[in-house]
Scaffold this motif. Sequence first.
Motif, PDB file in Angstrom:
ATOM      1  N   ALA A 180      -3.451  21.310  -5.605  1.00 18.73           N
ATOM      2  CA  ALA A 180      -3.481  20.363  -4.491  1.00 18.73           C
ATOM      3  C   ALA A 180      -4.463  19.226  -4.723  1.00 18.73           C
ATOM      4  CB  ALA A 180      -3.835  21.100  -3.198  1.00 18.73           C
ATOM      5  N   GLN A 181      -5.458  19.439  -5.600  1.00 13.63           N
ATOM      6  CA  GLN A 181      -6.464  18.408  -5.846  1.00 13.63           C
ATOM      7  C   GLN A 181      -6.322  17.768  -7.228  1.00 13.63           C
ATOM      8  OE1 GLN A 181     -10.414  19.772  -4.779  1.00 13.63           O
ATOM      9  NE2 GLN A 181      -9.785  20.264  -2.688  1.00 13.63           N
ATOM     10  N   SER A 182      -5.086  17.709  -7.710  1.00 15.13           N
ATOM     11  CA  SER A 182      -4.822  17.073  -9.010  1.00 15.13           C
ATOM     12  C   SER A 182      -4.391  15.621  -8.806  1.00 15.13           C
ATOM     13  CB  SER A 182      -3.759  17.855  -9.776  1.00 15.13           C
ATOM     14  OG  SER A 182      -2.562  17.959  -9.018  1.00 15.13           O
ATOM     15  N   ALA A 183      -5.117  14.914  -7.962  1.00 19.27           N
ATOM     16  CA  ALA A 183      -4.783  13.523  -7.651  1.00 19.27           C
ATOM     17  C   ALA A 183      -5.029  12.629  -8.859  1.00 19.27           C
ATOM     18  CB  ALA A 183      -5.614  13.040  -6.467  1.00 19.27           C
ATOM     19  N   PRO A 184      -4.282  11.543  -8.972  1.00 15.94           N
ATOM     20  CA  PRO A 184      -4.472  10.626 -10.093  1.00 15.94           C
ATOM     21  C   PRO A 184      -5.673   9.711  -9.896  1.00 15.94           C
ATOM     22  CG  PRO A 184      -2.799   9.767  -8.633  1.00 15.94           C
ATOM     23  CD  PRO A 184      -3.169  11.132  -8.097  1.00 15.94           C
ATOM     24  N   THR A 185      -6.097   9.089 -10.983  1.00 14.70           N
ATOM     25  CA  THR A 185      -7.141   8.069 -10.907  1.00 14.70           C
ATOM     26  C   THR A 185      -6.505   6.708 -10.611  1.00 14.70           C
ATOM     27  OG1 THR A 185      -6.992   7.534 -13.263  1.00 14.70           O
ATOM     28  CG2 THR A 185      -8.499   9.325 -12.619  1.00 14.70           C
TER      29      THR A 185
ATOM     30  N   ALA B  78       0.834  -1.207   0.000  1.00 13.72           N
ATOM     31  CA  ALA B  78       0.000   0.000   0.000  1.00 13.72           C
ATOM     32  C   ALA B  78       0.867   1.255   0.000  1.00 13.72           C
ATOM     33  CB  ALA B  78      -0.927  -0.009   1.206  1.00 13.72           C
ATOM     34  N   CYS B  79       1.986   1.213   0.707  1.00 14.81           N
ATOM     35  CA  CYS B  79       2.897   2.361   0.740  1.00 14.81           C
ATOM     36  C   CYS B  79       3.525   2.588  -0.636  1.00 14.81           C
ATOM     37  CB  CYS B  79       3.969   2.131   1.794  1.00 14.81           C
ATOM     38  SG  CYS B  79       5.071   3.537   2.042  1.00 14.81           S
ATOM     39  N   ARG B  80       3.859   1.527  -1.340  1.00 13.43           N
ATOM     40  CA  ARG B  80       4.416   1.674  -2.689  1.00 13.43           C
ATOM     41  C   ARG B  80       3.406   2.331  -3.619  1.00 13.43           C
ATOM     42  NH1 ARG B  80       7.561  -4.042  -3.888  1.00 13.43           N
ATOM     43  NH2 ARG B  80       9.593  -3.363  -3.097  1.00 13.43           N
ATOM     44  N   TYR B  81       2.160   1.904  -3.539  1.00 14.92           N
ATOM     45  CA  TYR B  81       1.121   2.499  -4.377  1.00 14.92           C
ATOM     46  C   TYR B  81       0.895   3.960  -3.984  1.00 14.92           C
ATOM     47  CZ  TYR B  81      -0.404  -1.612  -7.006  1.00 14.92           C
ATOM     48  OH  TYR B  81      -0.474  -2.666  -7.887  1.00 14.92           O
ATOM     49  N   ALA B  82       0.967   4.253  -2.679  1.00 20.42           N
ATOM     50  CA  ALA B  82       0.804   5.631  -2.227  1.00 20.42           C
ATOM     51  C   ALA B  82       1.943   6.509  -2.739  1.00 20.42           C
ATOM     52  CB  ALA B  82       0.733   5.671  -0.701  1.00 20.42           C
ATOM     53  N   CYS B  83       3.171   5.971  -2.743  1.00 17.79           N
ATOM     54  CA  CYS B  83       4.304   6.717  -3.311  1.00 17.79           C
ATOM     55  C   CYS B  83       4.089   6.989  -4.794  1.00 17.79           C
ATOM     56  CB  CYS B  83       5.601   5.935  -3.100  1.00 17.79           C
ATOM     57  SG  CYS B  83       6.270   6.003  -1.426  1.00 17.79           S
ATOM     58  N   ALA B  84       3.534   6.018  -5.495  1.00 20.81           N
ATOM     59  CA  ALA B  84       3.252   6.204  -6.918  1.00 20.81           C
ATOM     60  C   ALA B  84       2.212   7.289  -7.129  1.00 20.81           C
ATOM     61  CB  ALA B  84       2.784   4.884  -7.529  1.00 20.81           C
ATOM     62  N   ALA B  85       1.149   7.275  -6.305  1.00 16.63           N
ATOM     63  CA  ALA B  85       0.107   8.295  -6.422  1.00 16.63           C
ATOM     64  C   ALA B  85       0.671   9.685  -6.140  1.00 16.63           C
ATOM     65  CB  ALA B  85      -1.041   7.984  -5.464  1.00 16.63           C
ATOM     66  N   ALA B  86       1.511   9.795  -5.120  1.00 22.62           N
ATOM     67  CA  ALA B  86       2.110  11.087  -4.787  1.00 22.62           C
ATOM     68  C   ALA B  86       3.044  11.573  -5.897  1.00 22.62           C
ATOM     69  CB  ALA B  86       2.858  10.986  -3.460  1.00 22.62           C
ATOM     70  N   ALA B  87       3.776  10.646  -6.500  1.00 20.70           N
ATOM     71  CA  ALA B  87       4.667  11.022  -7.607  1.00 20.70           C
ATOM     72  C   ALA B  87       3.877  11.589  -8.779  1.00 20.70           C
ATOM     73  CB  ALA B  87       5.480   9.805  -8.052  1.00 20.70           C
ATOM     74  N   LEU B  88       2.746  10.965  -9.087  1.00 24.53           N
ATOM     75  CA  LEU B  88       1.902  11.480 -10.165  1.00 24.53           C
ATOM     76  C   LEU B  88       1.360  12.864  -9.811  1.00 24.53           C
ATOM     77  CD1 LEU B  88       0.030   8.195 -11.065  1.00 24.53           C
ATOM     78  CD2 LEU B  88       1.418   9.541 -12.643  1.00 24.53           C
ATOM     79  N   LYS B  89       0.969  13.055  -8.547  1.00 28.52           N
ATOM     80  CA  LYS B  89       0.424  14.341  -8.140  1.00 28.52           C
ATOM     81  C   LYS B  89       1.433  15.471  -8.281  1.00 28.52           C
ATOM     82  CE  LYS B  89      -0.280  17.927  -5.743  1.00 28.52           C
ATOM     83  NZ  LYS B  89       0.223  18.659  -6.834  1.00 28.52           N
ATOM     84  N   ILE B  90       2.683  15.263  -7.855  1.00 26.62           N
ATOM     85  CA  ILE B  90       3.644  16.369  -7.878  1.00 26.62           C
ATOM     86  C   ILE B  90       4.075  16.745  -9.291  1.00 26.62           C
ATOM     87  CG2 ILE B  90       4.477  15.847  -5.560  1.00 26.62           C
ATOM     88  CD1 ILE B  90       7.019  14.699  -6.803  1.00 26.62           C
ATOM     89  N   SER B  91       3.698  15.938 -10.261  1.00 27.80           N
ATOM     90  CA  SER B  91       3.987  16.281 -11.650  1.00 27.80           C
ATOM     91  C   SER B  91       2.894  17.170 -12.248  1.00 27.80           C
ATOM     92  CB  SER B  91       4.132  15.010 -12.498  1.00 27.80           C
ATOM     93  OG  SER B  91       2.896  14.316 -12.596  1.00 27.80           O
ATOM     94  N   ARG B  92       1.924  17.571 -11.402  1.00 28.68           N
ATOM     95  CA  ARG B  92       0.791  18.369 -11.856  1.00 28.68           C
ATOM     96  C   ARG B  92       0.582  19.567 -10.930  1.00 28.68           C
ATOM     97  NH1 ARG B  92      -3.327  13.160 -12.150  1.00 28.68           N
ATOM     98  NH2 ARG B  92      -2.177  12.016 -13.773  1.00 28.68           N
ATOM     99  N   MET B  93      -0.108  20.575 -11.442  1.00 28.06           N
ATOM    100  CA  MET B  93      -0.411  21.770 -10.669  1.00 28.06           C
ATOM    101  C   MET B  93      -1.693  21.562  -9.877  1.00 28.06           C
ATOM    102  SD  MET B  93       0.813  24.839 -10.211  1.00 28.06           S
ATOM    103  CE  MET B  93       0.278  26.365  -9.443  1.00 28.06           C
TER     104      MET B  93
END
Length: 316
Positions: free
Chosen positions: A288-293, A271-286
Amino acid sequence: MVIISVVGSIHMDFYIKLPKLPQPDETVMGYGFTMMPGGKGANQAVCAARLGAKTYMIGRVGKDIFGERALQSLASAGVNIDYVAIDEEAHTGIAFILLNTAGENMIAVAPGTDYRVSERDVDRAIDVIKQSDSLLLQLEIPINTVVYAAKIAYRHGVRVLLNPAPAMALPKELYSYIDVLVPNRTEAEMLTSIKINSIDDAVKAGRELIGMGVENVIITMGNRGAVIVSKDFYHHVPAFKVDVVDTTGAGDVFVAALGVFLSRGMDIVSACRYACAAAALKISRMGAQSAPTLDEVENFIRQHQLISSVKIYGVS
């Protein structure tokens, strides 16, 4: 379906893009302005919904244009807003975010209605909280409300995840209600008085927090990933390299994704690995609510071949 409840802040973010962050008493001329919905609670709720969870937001907004826009953003992401109160006695919370070209930020918040989220608001949503798989909490609302919500969830067997941000001392009682405490390095240092410069330091701080009564601790370390500490093991999950656009809300995405994937039955390391992946996708976008699907996270996982053998280190 996974059910996630979020008790927390909802506000509007005002971004100013700058060539560099200012020093005290320094004025820096910016080159861009954007207004976007934010608030740590709302950010987490939007992320959980985009990852496929049935998500309930519990909080407050003012009867103003910022509250209207914040609710529209939540609803458009698929978040249930039935338990968001419209408060006529205070303004919707706002945040001013200074963002430099490296994606680093400085943030100032005027909480408004966020500081009026009460035990009564939690009581209105108690049936939803009881049926949730996980409850997500942060500290942009009154600490008494956080403790109250955590206690209710704990008593009904609901997993409690707390992001202790903004950093502050926590009541001793609260630690015993937390399944997963997710501080960043600065917050972990404040809670433990342990300076964190290395992975080993993070493990030491995590053990200190476990000793306070928390079940699991995950200390996020920015571009160094995250360190998981439990009662009988620890593990370092590296970060993933992406082009950084905006780090605002990355921690919120991490916590929400962690809650969703744990609720889907993953072990804490996966779950932590997937959370790191989600956070990585988010920081590549402008924003605070640009979370990935969910599809975006799963594709990212496949592309980076993150499904691999896991080495877990015993705690001696």
